[in-house]
Design a protein around this motif. Sequence first.
Motif, PDB file in Angstrom:
ATOM      1  N   ALA A  94       0.811  -1.215   0.000  1.00 21.29           N
ATOM      2  CA  ALA A  94       0.000   0.000   0.000  1.00 21.29           C
ATOM      3  C   ALA A  94       0.844   1.264   0.000  1.00 21.29           C
ATOM      4  N   ARG A  95       2.137   1.143   0.227  1.00 20.47           N
ATOM      5  CA  ARG A  95       3.026   2.292   0.225  1.00 20.47           C
ATOM      6  C   ARG A  95       4.164   2.033  -0.752  1.00 20.47           C
ATOM      7  N   LEU A  96       4.193   2.793  -1.840  1.00 19.15           N
ATOM      8  CA  LEU A  96       5.258   2.663  -2.836  1.00 19.15           C
ATOM      9  C   LEU A  96       6.000   3.985  -2.932  1.00 19.15           C
ATOM     10  N   VAL A  97       7.313   3.919  -3.029  1.00 20.91           N
ATOM     11  CA  VAL A  97       8.132   5.111  -3.212  1.00 20.91           C
ATOM     12  C   VAL A  97       8.714   5.070  -4.616  1.00 20.91           C
ATOM     13  N   VAL A  98       8.508   6.149  -5.351  1.00 21.23           N
ATOM     14  CA  VAL A  98       9.019   6.238  -6.718  1.00 21.23           C
ATOM     15  C   VAL A  98      10.234   7.159  -6.728  1.00 21.23           C
ATOM     16  N   LEU A  99      11.357   6.635  -7.182  1.00 15.30           N
ATOM     17  CA  LEU A  99      12.567   7.429  -7.375  1.00 15.30           C
ATOM     18  C   LEU A  99      12.528   7.923  -8.819  1.00 15.30           C
ATOM     19  N   ASN A 100      11.924   9.094  -8.999  1.00 14.54           N
ATOM     20  CA  ASN A 100      11.632   9.604 -10.342  1.00 14.54           C
ATOM     21  C   ASN A 100      12.831  10.341 -10.942  1.00 14.54           C
ATOM     22  N   LYS A 101      12.749  10.578 -12.241  1.00 16.50           N
ATOM     23  CA  LYS A 101      13.754  11.334 -12.997  1.00 16.50           C
ATOM     24  C   LYS A 101      15.095  10.613 -13.081  1.00 16.50           C
ATOM     25  N   ILE A 102      15.055   9.278 -13.203  1.00 19.73           N
ATOM     26  CA  ILE A 102      16.325   8.552 -13.332  1.00 19.73           C
ATOM     27  C   ILE A 102      17.037   8.896 -14.647  1.00 19.73           C
ATOM     28  N   ASP A 103      16.281   9.491 -15.588  1.00 15.42           N
ATOM     29  CA  ASP A 103      16.927   9.885 -16.856  1.00 15.42           C
ATOM     30  C   ASP A 103      17.955  10.991 -16.635  1.00 15.42           C
ATOM     31  N   THR A 104      17.845  11.742 -15.505  1.00 18.64           N
ATOM     32  CA  THR A 104      18.863  12.768 -15.219  1.00 18.64           C
ATOM     33  C   THR A 104      20.198  12.126 -14.862  1.00 18.64           C
ATOM     34  N   MET A 105      20.184  10.836 -14.595  1.00 17.19           N
ATOM     35  CA  MET A 105      21.422  10.130 -14.234  1.00 17.19           C
ATOM     36  C   MET A 105      21.998   9.352 -15.413  1.00 17.19           C
ATOM     37  N   TRP A 106      21.235   9.337 -16.512  1.00 22.50           N
ATOM     38  CA  TRP A 106      21.770   8.682 -17.702  1.00 22.50           C
ATOM     39  C   TRP A 106      22.928   9.535 -18.226  1.00 22.50           C
ATOM     40  N   ASP A 107      24.056   8.903 -18.503  1.00 22.11           N
ATOM     41  CA  ASP A 107      25.270   9.625 -18.886  1.00 22.11           C
ATOM     42  C   ASP A 107      25.963   8.864 -20.006  1.00 22.11           C
ATOM     43  N   ALA A 108      26.088   9.516 -21.148  1.00 24.62           N
ATOM     44  CA  ALA A 108      26.712   8.873 -22.311  1.00 24.62           C
ATOM     45  C   ALA A 108      28.179   8.566 -22.077  1.00 24.62           C
ATOM     46  N   LEU A 109      28.806   9.220 -21.095  1.00 19.17           N
ATOM     47  CA  LEU A 109      30.224   8.992 -20.819  1.00 19.17           C
ATOM     48  C   LEU A 109      30.460   7.815 -19.880  1.00 19.17           C
ATOM     49  N   ARG A 110      29.376   7.225 -19.402  1.00 23.12           N
ATOM     50  CA  ARG A 110      29.489   6.051 -18.529  1.00 23.12           C
ATOM     51  C   ARG A 110      28.745   4.874 -19.136  1.00 23.12           C
ATOM     52  N   THR A 111      29.129   3.690 -18.741  1.00 24.56           N
ATOM     53  CA  THR A 111      28.481   2.486 -19.279  1.00 24.56           C
ATOM     54  C   THR A 111      27.105   2.347 -18.637  1.00 24.56           C
ATOM     55  N   PRO A 112      26.169   1.677 -19.312  1.00 23.94           N
ATOM     56  CA  PRO A 112      24.843   1.426 -18.705  1.00 23.94           C
ATOM     57  C   PRO A 112      24.958   0.732 -17.351  1.00 23.94           C
ATOM     58  N   TYR A 113      25.969  -0.130 -17.215  1.00 21.19           N
ATOM     59  CA  TYR A 113      26.172  -0.844 -15.953  1.00 21.19           C
ATOM     60  C   TYR A 113      26.506   0.138 -14.827  1.00 21.19           C
ATOM     61  N   GLU A 114      27.387   1.109 -15.135  1.00 15.98           N
ATOM     62  CA  GLU A 114      27.763   2.106 -14.132  1.00 15.98           C
ATOM     63  C   GLU A 114      26.569   2.987 -13.748  1.00 15.98           C
ATOM     64  N   VAL A 115      25.780   3.400 -14.772  1.00 20.22           N
ATOM     65  CA  VAL A 115      24.592   4.217 -14.502  1.00 20.22           C
ATOM     66  C   VAL A 115      23.608   3.466 -13.614  1.00 20.22           C
ATOM     67  N   GLN A 116      23.376   2.187 -13.938  1.00 16.97           N
ATOM     68  CA  GLN A 116      22.441   1.388 -13.154  1.00 16.97           C
ATOM     69  C   GLN A 116      22.935   1.204 -11.724  1.00 16.97           C
ATOM     70  N   ARG A 153      18.768   4.197  -4.720  1.00 16.32           N
ATOM     71  CA  ARG A 153      17.581   3.448  -4.299  1.00 16.32           C
ATOM     72  C   ARG A 153      17.776   2.868  -2.903  1.00 16.32           C
ATOM     73  N   ALA A 154      18.951   2.264  -2.668  1.00 18.33           N
ATOM     74  CA  ALA A 154      19.241   1.653  -1.371  1.00 18.33           C
ATOM     75  C   ALA A 154      19.296   2.707  -0.268  1.00 18.33           C
ATOM     76  N   THR A 155      19.921   3.859  -0.585  1.00 21.07           N
ATOM     77  CA  THR A 155      20.022   4.939   0.407  1.00 21.07           C
ATOM     78  C   THR A 155      18.642   5.473   0.762  1.00 21.07           C
ATOM     79  N   SER A 156      17.809   5.687  -0.256  1.00 22.47           N
ATOM     80  CA  SER A 156      16.460   6.206  -0.018  1.00 22.47           C
ATOM     81  C   SER A 156      15.655   5.236   0.838  1.00 22.47           C
ATOM     82  N   ALA A 157      15.750   3.939   0.530  1.00 24.00           N
ATOM     83  CA  ALA A 157      15.021   2.932   1.304  1.00 24.00           C
ATOM     84  C   ALA A 157      15.467   2.941   2.757  1.00 24.00           C
ATOM     85  N   GLN A 158      16.778   3.082   2.970  1.00 20.03           N
ATOM     86  CA  GLN A 158      17.313   3.079   4.335  1.00 20.03           C
ATOM     87  C   GLN A 158      16.820   4.299   5.123  1.00 20.03           C
ATOM     88  N   VAL A 159      16.857   5.479   4.501  1.00 24.34           N
ATOM     89  CA  VAL A 159      16.429   6.712   5.177  1.00 24.34           C
ATOM     90  C   VAL A 159      14.948   6.631   5.549  1.00 24.34           C
TER      91      VAL A 159
END
Length: 653
Positions: free
Chosen positions: A267-289, A296-302
């Motif tokens: 009943a309680r979902l948290v959306v970490l929106n705007k992940i496209d602001t973290m997409w970076d052509a100078l980094r690999t998709p693996y690094e971005v993810q 995500r982990a930090t937000s869940a912990q807080v």
Amino acid sequence: MGTSFNEQFDQHGAWRRQFALRLKLLSEWLRDHDLLDAAVEERLRRLETQIRSDKVMVAFVAEFSRGKSELINAIFFAGYKRRIMPASAGRTTMCPTELGYDGEVPPCLRLLPIETRLQPQPLMEWRAVPEKWVRFDLDVNDASQLAQAFEKVAEVRRVTTDEARALGFWHDEFPENNPLLGPDGKVEVPRWRHALINIAHPLLKQGLVILDTPGLNAIGAEPELTVNLIPQAHAVVFILAADTGVTKSDLAIWREHLISEGDSADARLVVLNKIDTMWDALRTPYEVQGEIERQRATSAQVLGLSESQVIPVSAQKGLLAKINEDAALLQASQLPVLERALSHGVMGHRRNILRASVAANIVSLRSEAARAIQIRRRDLAEQMMELKGLRGKNTSVIRQMRARIEQEQREFDVSGARVHAVRSVHLKLLREVLALLGTPALKQEMAELTAKLRQPGIKLGARKAYAQTFDRLRATLRQAADSSAEIQSMLTGTFRQLNAEYGFSLQAPREPDLVRFQRDLDLVERSHIQYLGMGNMFRLAQPEFADRLVRALATRLRVVYESALGELELWNKSAAAQLDAQLRERRRNFGRRLEAIERIQQAASGLDQRIAEIESQEAALSVLEAKLLELTGQLITVPEEESAPSEPLRMSA
């Protein structure tokens, strides 16, 4: 990608329509076979109301500029091929906005002026005064007109700090939360207090209600939003920005306004929106993810959640992908992950609750109707024994039998006074229980709480005042439960005595479950205590704010008490309907027995003919019982394949 929220909700709507049709067929069948007594009719009415009026509310909560309106556009309005809710820079929802559907109201946007905050009436009362709302008609087939109309929820007006303070948007004690002061010495506040949007969107027509809430300052100023609307939502979607994570104001909303204790994880979902602001052509998709997962982990912990409750999404890219039908971009936006979480969590949970409630009511309804069939079967068995005992007997014996039946009928007519006396005592005791939960008693409790909150100074004792009020409310509910248990015991004993004396088959109806309403009180108390944090203590120093908070509480408590009263009234109807049904069937039985004797006296063949008729009626009752089981069984277990929509959900834009 699995079932989306839209598809799952469409299936839920199809199940409700199928159920309503079967319920109508059952009602007609019961009426045709004279099985529709007052108790059965009341259960049918409640079931029909429950299915027709069932709503699923999803509340979207966020601080400003978290992409909340864009997320609503992406999930619900992508079929229009453009933005519908205002989501551009500088254009955002400024007042709480409810999107739903009411077939009796034309498509429209209704706006409640912010000035109504200066008056004590809660939102629920303003809803009943349509002339106080500003209304704009909508053309649901014109996306541009819709979007233009919806921009009104973003309107603001400039007021002095004194006006802002009176409206609840300026607090000298918390200057960091106040709106920016302009060169003219004025601040911006929302132009509207609340918005209601009524459109025939396919999901809204099926019972979905979307609640779009503004930021922290606006939420805190409207107690009814925090203590009534958000806690009653079936799901709350809390939106953060992926590039900032959990900010101070985000955490304030989470701690002060979102109740998570005791709620289902789904009943309680948290959306970490705007992940496209973290997409970076100078980094690999693996690094971005990897960076997204760390955020995500930090937000869940807080927030004190499991990581599975925090879902990274790009609402903007998800909307763009749906408009352009770009499957790869949709996958990258991770919007389908959120839709699946909503569909399986919200819809699955809601459907299970509704079906469990429906099944319990259908089982009770079946028992009521089956009891009437059993009374008829018993009467036929008595007649059969009586008639078979007349075989080979002479006319004198048959006349004696008639005289005995007439004597039994006279004695039975005397018993009617006894039955009415039982009902009279039952009603007297019941009225005492109903008075405990009536409107006057509740008004008295709210008056006492208001008086305590109006005492001068900062209300550090507000929590104590609320705790004492809810202790008394729970004690009243326990007193009502104890009294109903005594009435149940009296009914059981009286019914047993009537069964022994007059051959009835009365059975005391199931005692009303008032304990579950104590749980409802606990939920209401929790939402109010959560609201009474230090952030709102200074607001409580204003008498008009305290009054508004108590009125919001009274609105929600009234719903709890009315539901409890409804259970007690249904319990009374079930007991009364049994007495009426058995009196009516016994009178019919005497009539049938006398008719049979008369036919036997007139014709020698009458006895065997009447015995054959009774055998035929007994067989018909078995068919009737089997049909009752079949019709009610279909309502309890609806095959999943029947819930599937006949065609995909489409939007006419």
